[in-house]
Design a protein around this motif. Structure first.
Motif, PDB file in Angstrom:
ATOM      1  N   CYS A   1      84.006  97.855  29.775  1.00 44.13           N
ATOM      2  CA  CYS A   1      84.121  96.069  29.432  1.00 44.13           C
ATOM      3  C   CYS A   1      85.487  94.950  29.782  1.00 44.13           C
ATOM      4  O   CYS A   1      85.466  93.908  29.704  1.00 44.13           O
TER       5      CYS A   1
ATOM      6  N   PHE B   1      76.094  87.080  26.004  1.00 50.55           N
ATOM      7  CA  PHE B   1      75.956  88.178  26.469  1.00 50.55           C
ATOM      8  C   PHE B   1      74.016  88.835  26.712  1.00 50.55           C
ATOM      9  O   PHE B   1      72.911  87.548  26.012  1.00 50.55           O
TER      10      PHE B   1
ATOM     11  N   GLY C   1      74.173  93.644  27.955  1.00 44.22           N
ATOM     12  CA  GLY C   1      73.920  92.682  26.838  1.00 44.22           C
ATOM     13  C   GLY C   1      72.993  92.085  25.951  1.00 44.22           C
ATOM     14  O   GLY C   1      73.646  91.720  24.545  1.00 44.22           O
ATOM     15  N   GLU C   2      71.540  92.480  26.023  1.00 43.15           N
ATOM     16  CA  GLU C   2      71.187  92.779  24.762  1.00 43.15           C
ATOM     17  C   GLU C   2      70.883  93.656  23.464  1.00 43.15           C
ATOM     18  O   GLU C   2      70.616  93.456  22.298  1.00 43.15           O
TER      19      GLU C   2
ATOM     20  N   ARG D   1      79.583  94.452  23.425  1.00 46.25           N
ATOM     21  CA  ARG D   1      79.772  93.084  23.174  1.00 46.25           C
ATOM     22  C   ARG D   1      81.408  93.437  22.146  1.00 46.25           C
ATOM     23  O   ARG D   1      81.918  92.312  22.497  1.00 46.25           O
ATOM     24  N   ARG D   2      81.183  94.019  21.196  1.00 43.32           N
ATOM     25  CA  ARG D   2      82.209  93.409  20.651  1.00 43.32           C
ATOM     26  C   ARG D   2      83.698  94.099  21.303  1.00 43.32           C
ATOM     27  O   ARG D   2      84.332  93.502  20.991  1.00 43.32           O
TER      28      ARG D   2
ATOM     29  N   LEU E   1      83.612  87.120  16.110  1.00 44.22           N
ATOM     30  CA  LEU E   1      82.434  87.711  15.806  1.00 44.22           C
ATOM     31  C   LEU E   1      82.367  88.144  14.795  1.00 44.22           C
ATOM     32  O   LEU E   1      82.713  89.082  14.083  1.00 44.22           O
TER      33      LEU E   1
ATOM     34  N   ASN F   1      75.873  90.905  14.813  1.00 45.96           N
ATOM     35  CA  ASN F   1      75.556  90.814  15.993  1.00 45.96           C
ATOM     36  C   ASN F   1      75.469  92.615  16.319  1.00 45.96           C
ATOM     37  O   ASN F   1      74.547  93.146  17.119  1.00 45.96           O
TER      38      ASN F   1
ATOM     39  N   VAL G   1      79.484  82.769  20.223  1.00 44.80           N
ATOM     40  CA  VAL G   1      78.980  83.588  21.266  1.00 44.80           C
ATOM     41  C   VAL G   1      77.666  83.825  21.115  1.00 44.80           C
ATOM     42  O   VAL G   1      76.771  83.897  19.608  1.00 44.80           O
TER      43      VAL G   1
ATOM     44  N   VAL H   1      73.362  85.953  21.852  1.00 46.50           N
ATOM     45  CA  VAL H   1      72.861  86.889  22.823  1.00 46.50           C
ATOM     46  C   VAL H   1      71.158  86.574  23.347  1.00 46.50           C
ATOM     47  O   VAL H   1      70.855  85.995  22.486  1.00 46.50           O
TER      48      VAL H   1
END
Length: 100
Positions: free
Chosen positions: A3, A25, A30-31, A37-38, A51, A56, A77, A79
């Motif tokens: 990360c 992402f 990423g998906e 992601r966080r 976020l 998320n 942000v 996805v």
């Protein structure tokens, strides 16, 4: 470390932009990894990401979605799922059809 390297690369790439409008992402991790992601976004607090933790956590397994708080006006942000296998199949078919 994973990360951290993503965050470091994003921060470095942002230096060439007049402003950072958002981060997308995509791909397997990423998906499908709300944790990644966080953590990536938490390593870049200076960009002002907001976020939405519920969004998320809910955005996995091919779901597309905007992950920042609705009232947030900073960088977005997202996805966005990919279909790498489908794209490879389409391009392979195109190559085969154009050679015939």
């Amino acid at each position: 470390m994973f990360c951290y390297r993503i965050a470091k690369s994003l921060a470095a790439l942002s230096c060439a932009l007049p402003q950072l409008d958002g981060v997308i992402f995509t791909g397997g991790i990423g998906e499908n990894s709300p944790i990644v992601r966080r953590h990536v976004l938490s390593l870049m607090p200076h960009f002002g990401f907001a976020l939405d933790n519920d969004a998320n956590e809910a955005t996995i397994r091919g779901k597309e979605g905007k992950l920042d708080s609705a009232d947030h006006d900073g960088p977005q942000v997202w996805v966005i799922p990919t279909d790498e296998e489908g794209r490879i199949a389409m391009e392979t078919r195109h190559c085969l059809e154009t050679r015939v």
